[in-house]
Design a protein around this motif. Sequence first.
Motif, short mmCIF file in Angstrom:
data_model
loop_
_atom_site.label_atom_id
_atom_site.label_comp_id
_atom_site.label_asym_id
_atom_site.label_seq_id
_atom_site.Cartn_x
_atom_site.Cartn_y
_atom_site.Cartn_z
N ILE A 695 -2.28 9.21 2.49
CA ILE A 695 -2.32 7.77 2.30
C ILE A 695 -2.26 7.12 3.68
N PHE A 696 -2.72 5.88 3.76
CA PHE A 696 -2.73 5.21 5.06
C PHE A 696 -2.57 3.71 4.88
N THR A 697 -2.07 3.09 5.92
CA THR A 697 -2.09 1.64 6.04
C THR A 697 -3.07 1.29 7.15
N PHE A 698 -3.65 0.08 7.07
CA PHE A 698 -4.66 -0.26 8.08
C PHE A 698 -4.56 -1.73 8.46
N ALA A 699 -5.10 -2.01 9.62
CA ALA A 699 -5.30 -3.37 10.10
C ALA A 699 -6.65 -3.40 10.80
N ASP A 700 -7.52 -4.31 10.38
CA ASP A 700 -8.87 -4.41 10.93
C ASP A 700 -9.10 -5.80 11.50
N ALA A 701 -9.96 -5.87 12.49
CA ALA A 701 -10.39 -7.15 13.05
C ALA A 701 -11.79 -6.97 13.60
N GLY A 702 -12.59 -8.03 13.51
CA GLY A 702 -13.93 -7.94 14.05
C GLY A 702 -14.86 -8.95 13.42
N ASN A 703 -16.11 -8.92 13.87
CA ASN A 703 -17.12 -9.79 13.31
C ASN A 703 -18.47 -9.42 13.90
N VAL A 704 -19.50 -10.07 13.37
CA VAL A 704 -20.85 -9.93 13.86
C VAL A 704 -21.37 -11.32 14.16
N TRP A 705 -22.02 -11.49 15.32
CA TRP A 705 -22.49 -12.80 15.73
C TRP A 705 -23.98 -12.78 16.01
N GLY A 706 -24.64 -13.88 15.73
CA GLY A 706 -26.03 -14.06 16.12
C GLY A 706 -26.11 -15.04 17.28
N ASP A 707 -27.31 -15.21 17.84
CA ASP A 707 -27.50 -16.19 18.92
C ASP A 707 -27.53 -17.59 18.33
N HIS A 708 -26.64 -18.43 18.83
CA HIS A 708 -26.56 -19.81 18.33
C HIS A 708 -27.13 -20.75 19.37
N ALA A 709 -28.08 -21.53 18.96
CA ALA A 709 -28.67 -22.53 19.85
C ALA A 709 -28.37 -23.93 19.30
N GLY A 710 -28.15 -24.87 20.18
CA GLY A 710 -27.89 -26.23 19.73
C GLY A 710 -26.41 -26.50 19.56
N THR A 711 -26.12 -27.63 18.93
CA THR A 711 -24.74 -28.07 18.77
C THR A 711 -24.10 -27.36 17.59
N VAL A 712 -22.84 -26.95 17.78
CA VAL A 712 -22.08 -26.35 16.70
C VAL A 712 -21.48 -27.46 15.85
N THR A 713 -21.79 -27.46 14.56
CA THR A 713 -21.33 -28.51 13.67
C THR A 713 -19.95 -28.18 13.12
N GLN A 714 -19.34 -29.17 12.48
CA GLN A 714 -18.05 -28.96 11.85
C GLN A 714 -18.16 -27.95 10.72
N GLN A 715 -19.29 -27.98 10.03
CA GLN A 715 -19.50 -27.01 8.95
C GLN A 715 -19.54 -25.58 9.50
N ASP A 716 -20.16 -25.43 10.70
CA ASP A 716 -20.17 -24.11 11.33
C ASP A 716 -18.75 -23.65 11.65
N ARG A 717 -17.92 -24.60 12.12
CA ARG A 717 -16.53 -24.22 12.44
C ARG A 717 -15.78 -23.83 11.17
N ASP A 718 -16.00 -24.59 10.10
CA ASP A 718 -15.31 -24.29 8.84
C ASP A 718 -15.71 -22.92 8.30
N ARG A 719 -16.94 -22.55 8.54
CA ARG A 719 -17.43 -21.26 8.04
C ARG A 719 -17.27 -20.13 9.05
N GLY A 720 -16.68 -20.45 10.22
CA GLY A 720 -16.46 -19.41 11.22
C GLY A 720 -17.73 -18.85 11.78
N ARG A 721 -18.70 -19.71 12.10
CA ARG A 721 -19.99 -19.27 12.61
C ARG A 721 -20.35 -20.07 13.86
N THR A 722 -19.41 -20.06 14.81
CA THR A 722 -19.63 -20.79 16.06
C THR A 722 -20.22 -19.90 17.15
N GLY A 723 -20.30 -18.59 16.89
CA GLY A 723 -20.82 -17.68 17.89
C GLY A 723 -19.82 -17.30 18.96
#
Length: 772
Positions: A695-723
């Motif tokens: 048996i094991f316990t775990f802790a993970d962290a990470g993400n995948v990002w794409g190239d973001h061009a232009g202004t980051v909107t508030q919706q992007d921040r809410d969805r965690g897609r600021t790059g």
Amino acid sequence: MRPVPACVALMAAGFAQVSLAVEPFDIRDIRVEGLQRSDPGSVFAALPFRVGDAYNDDKGAAALRALFATGLFKDVRIELDGKVVVIIVDERSFIASVNFSGLKEFDKDTLAKALKDNGIAEGQPYDKAVIDRAEQEIKRQYLSRSLYGAEVVTTATPVGGNRVDITFNVTEGSVAKIGDIRILGTHAFSESTLLGLMDLTTGGWLTWYTKSDRYARTKLNADLEKIRSYYLNRGYLEFDITSSQVTISPDKQNIDISVTVSEGQPYVVAGVRLEGEFLGREADFRNRVVVRPGEAYRGDDVTATTRLFTDLYASYGYAFAKVESRPEIDRKTGQVVLVLQGAPGQRVNVRRVNIAGNSITRDEVIRREFRQFEGAWYDGNKIKLSRDRVERLGFFNEVTVETNEVPGSPDQVDLVITVTEKPTGSLQLSAGFSSADRLSLSASIRKENVFGSGNYLGFDINTSRSSRSLSVSTVDPYFTDDGVSRAIEVYYRTSKPINSRGDKFELATPGASIRFGVPFTEFDTVFFGVGGEETVIGTSEGLPLSYTKYVDTFGRYSWATPLTVGWAREERDNPVSPTRGQYKRINLDLSLIGDVRYARLNGQMQHFMAVPYFPKLTLGLNGEIGYGAGLGGLPYPTFKNFYGGGLGSVRAFEPNSLGDVDVTGVYNGGNKRLNLNAEMYFPVPGTGNDKSLRIFTFADAGNVWGDHAGTVTQQDRDRGRTGSLTDIRASAGFGLSWISPVGPLKMSYGTPLRSFSGDKIQRFQFQIGTAF
């Protein structure tokens, strides 16, 4: 006229000289009577005389002994009819069949094979003494599995033609379980601590799987050695196990074990003294002493030191060096001085390296792994390295190296490497199920040692909901004499982005590649290669927006020639279920020629170690980075994106759901990836030291990002897609790891610790064949 019996005279002649001895004569003919099944040739072959030979009492007695020794006859007589020798035999019955009844614990075919190896099989002579021994051996086998009430009754049923059916009727009874284990005489350590060292246990909720509550003397002896080692490694130099008693209940269902120990007093190392001949390199030997003054005496450190000394002698050419350890004890002060006595013997060189046991594998396949050469000084380090390299080939069940003295040449030795070959071909058909891909099927035909050449040839097909592949590959591990490997692969793969609309769209990639691996050290390999692949984007129905843009730029068909450069270092103790060591790799793909031009970098590092003060716990750390970019002013191809989420990435998030999502709802992944994992493995209670189920316990962290061009909107921040790194997802939980018969199985239940609006959460996940 009735022939004159000669057997009485022959028997009498064997023990006393009497007047009834047969007068010697020349044999005119030999006749055999009483045969039913046996070949007359087997009788004549055993006789010590032939027609025309002189016959006497000694030859008659020798004939009787030889015929009885064949095991074919219950009785043999010799009668004389004038000058004709008449052999009268009474054949043993032959076994018509061997049957079993009542078997549950053992496989019938396994027992039948074991009996056949001992002369009990269809067509063999029936011998009651052999049957009785087999009956006792079957009982012993049941005793080894704690079935002390097992009974075996053998019946022999005549079936005509001087044949019998043999039936072993087995009453297995119930398994005797360990009811209690006591360790008496302990003062320095608690009884529970010592019991925790043992593989044998009393009944528990998982002992049906581990069978650790079944007594076996070999297991108990191994556990006693663990206890002994535990004390010797903590200074108790005079520790002794004074008795071990095993008591079985009258109904043979319960076993109690009682162990009595004498701890003695603990000792601290006061010093280490070297005596004997150390080749003028005493400083080198002292540097290999792992016993430290001022610390508790540790038996493992003493053993390790003597082994290191012997290895060092061997590295200088002294194959038969002896190193003895002698503790000088002072009971009043509780101190001990360790004396190491060295005797190198004579330096030797290697005359020949011989190979044995290989009926399929060519000698050169084994010999090219050897680092110890003929005619060179004996080097223990090179010999050990050579043996390890042959073992890593994977063609053999066992590899041993023996050092033999050369008669009349005390300064020379021969090395004999003996291998036990195993099948290296496989035909596999399998099915798997994962929470991401549902049902997947796979088939493969593989041969790792084709025609004994050491080369690999494989054919694989795999299916799943989002990815399918067909490939043919071959590897020549010694493409050059220096050990440069060559791998060739031809493949056809299809993939489909998660949440694609409709089922008709898919991405097809036919291609081929060639790769070379250059070994720089025993652990490091550098890879480089080149490939060519075509990317075909299918029908426009359900085509995601990102792929529509790609088609607008490159069209539905595009060509790439990726170059590959990589490095890997493998130091884990077990790639499937590691507990110690590291694994590192870096891989760079470059496509500089063709319609698609890009660079894609992957890096990974794993580290496994024991948790201090908790040797049964294993901490595993994993880190991965990835980055991709377009070259020559061209965009980075979407189908080369990284994906994240799920097992092998950030658990508790739906597989491949991290990263960008286009307006059509398709998960595109991204050209940048960061993945961090930590796992703490615990043995499952009741499984002892079994590492296949944890048996094991775990802790993970990470993400995948794409190239973001232009202004980051508030919706992007809410969805965690600021790059940026502020988009990191994190989770924690627990799970189960099992090396199952169909492959490594890992399942987990997790909770997101850091998530954003719109994230796809999947708390329970499982997969067969994933590592992290």
